[in-house]
Write a protein that holds these residues in place. Structure first.
Motif, PDB file in Angstrom:
ATOM      1  N   ARG A 186       0.817  -1.211   0.000  1.00  0.00           N
ATOM      2  CA  ARG A 186       0.000   0.000   0.000  1.00  0.00           C
ATOM      3  C   ARG A 186       0.847   1.256   0.000  1.00  0.00           C
ATOM      4  O   ARG A 186       0.483   2.258  -0.614  1.00  0.00           O
ATOM      5  CB  ARG A 186      -0.935  -0.011   1.207  1.00  0.00           C
ATOM      6  N   SER A 187       1.981   1.237   0.685  1.00  0.00           N
ATOM      7  CA  SER A 187       2.873   2.397   0.690  1.00  0.00           C
ATOM      8  C   SER A 187       4.251   1.953   1.144  1.00  0.00           C
ATOM      9  O   SER A 187       4.399   0.953   1.852  1.00  0.00           O
ATOM     10  CB  SER A 187       2.350   3.505   1.609  1.00  0.00           C
ATOM     11  N   SER A 188       5.259   2.708   0.719  1.00  0.00           N
ATOM     12  CA  SER A 188       6.627   2.433   1.130  1.00  0.00           C
ATOM     13  C   SER A 188       7.418   3.726   1.044  1.00  0.00           C
ATOM     14  O   SER A 188       7.336   4.450   0.047  1.00  0.00           O
ATOM     15  CB  SER A 188       7.269   1.361   0.234  1.00  0.00           C
ATOM     16  N   ASP A 189       8.169   4.028   2.105  1.00  0.00           N
ATOM     17  CA  ASP A 189       8.921   5.279   2.132  1.00  0.00           C
ATOM     18  C   ASP A 189      10.235   5.051   2.882  1.00  0.00           C
ATOM     19  O   ASP A 189      10.261   4.394   3.922  1.00  0.00           O
ATOM     20  CB  ASP A 189       8.109   6.369   2.837  1.00  0.00           C
TER      21      ASP A 189
END
Length: 286
Positions: free
Chosen positions: A38-41
């Motif tokens: 869903r998200s990666s940072d």
């Protein structure tokens, strides 16, 4: 399905400012049929330039370059994933591969390439050990692999090992001790000695029960294995916990050798004793 947040922080401290060489990061979870990213940072201190590429196995690799010296390096990775792997999966293995021994198709054999080749030659010792799990000819393929998976855990006692590197299968068999990456390597090399295509996997273990080996608090970095079976595809084996299937596991990278899937690698220019310490903190939570 379970929604998970992953926070992975690596911190290096130096006695004095050092010149940081390029660092290679493998921290972004690897999307699959049963894992949605869903998200990666990723944030890095000191300021750095981060560029992304895919390696030969399709893993996401970040290369970090630094412009100024620093006495601290912090690499902070945060990701959110949806994990839907079944706790008790059923594998639709092709009829041609349901019994061992079987033959991969010419195309499969060519594409598997180095994933069928042992990386730690040690004579016949490992092959003889793996051969001991073959009940007869023919024998059920999945049962054989499950027996070897369980056999690794029965032969080797798990121990957390902070030092770098991976033991050879012979070392692991001789000592009877190993980390998750040592057990994964032993399993991969054992099944390769029987003709299977296999690869090592690096990622995270989600264990809210804190009962699984390799679990620290509610999450940890972890290493396991996959074997290619026609019809079923890549089947997950976690020899550290004697489990089959991807429940509780969040893959980041797959590789011919677990040494190719280290989360953080890099260098610095400075005195040999400049490094004060390095710490890793991982949290995997619902």
């Amino acid at each position: 399905m379970v929604d998970l947040g992953i926070h992975h922080r690596t911190t290096y401290r130096y006695r004095q400012p050092v010149e940081l060489g390029p660092h290679r990061l493998m921290l972004r979870p690897r999307e699959a049929r049963d894992l949605r990213l869903r998200s990666s940072d990723i944030t890095v201190t000191p300021d750095a330039t981060v560029t992304w590429a895919s390696d030969v196995a399709g893993n996401a690799v970040a290369t970090v370059t630094f412009a100024t010296p620093s006495n601290t390096l912090v690499i902070d990775s945060a990701a959110q994933v949806e994990l839907s792997a079944a706790a008790y999966p059923v594998f639709d293995i092709a009829a041609s591969a349901s019994s061992f021994p079987f033959r991969y198709s010419d195309d499969e054999w060519t594409d598997l390439g180095g994933l069928t080749v042992r990386q730690y030659p040690d004579g016949d010792r490992l092959q003889n050990w793996a051969q001991g799990f073959v009940a007869g000819y023919p024998t059920d393929t999945l049962s054989l692999l499950k027996d070897i998976n369980a056999g690794v855990g029965a032969r080797v006692t798990y121990e957390a090992r902070e030092d770098e590197g991976t033991q050879s299968p012979s070392q692991t068999l001789s000592s009877g001790l190993g980390s998750c990456r040592d057990l994964a390597t032993l399993f991969v090399e054992a099944v390769r000695s029987l003709g299977f295509g296999a690869r090592a996997v690096s990622g995270y273990l989600h264990d809210p029960t804190r009962r699984m080996l390799g679990s620290a608090d509610a999450g940890s970095t972890h290493a396991w294995s996959e074997v290619y079976l026609p019809g079923a595809g890549w089947v997950t084996f976690d020899p550290t916990n004697g489990r089959v299937g991807g429940a509780n596991l969040i893959p980041v990278a797959v590789a011919r050798d677990i040494r190719q899937a280290m989360p953080v690698t890099g260098s610095f220019i400075g005195p040999a004793d400049a490094l004060l310490d390095m710490s890793v903190a991982v949290e995997v939570h619902d």
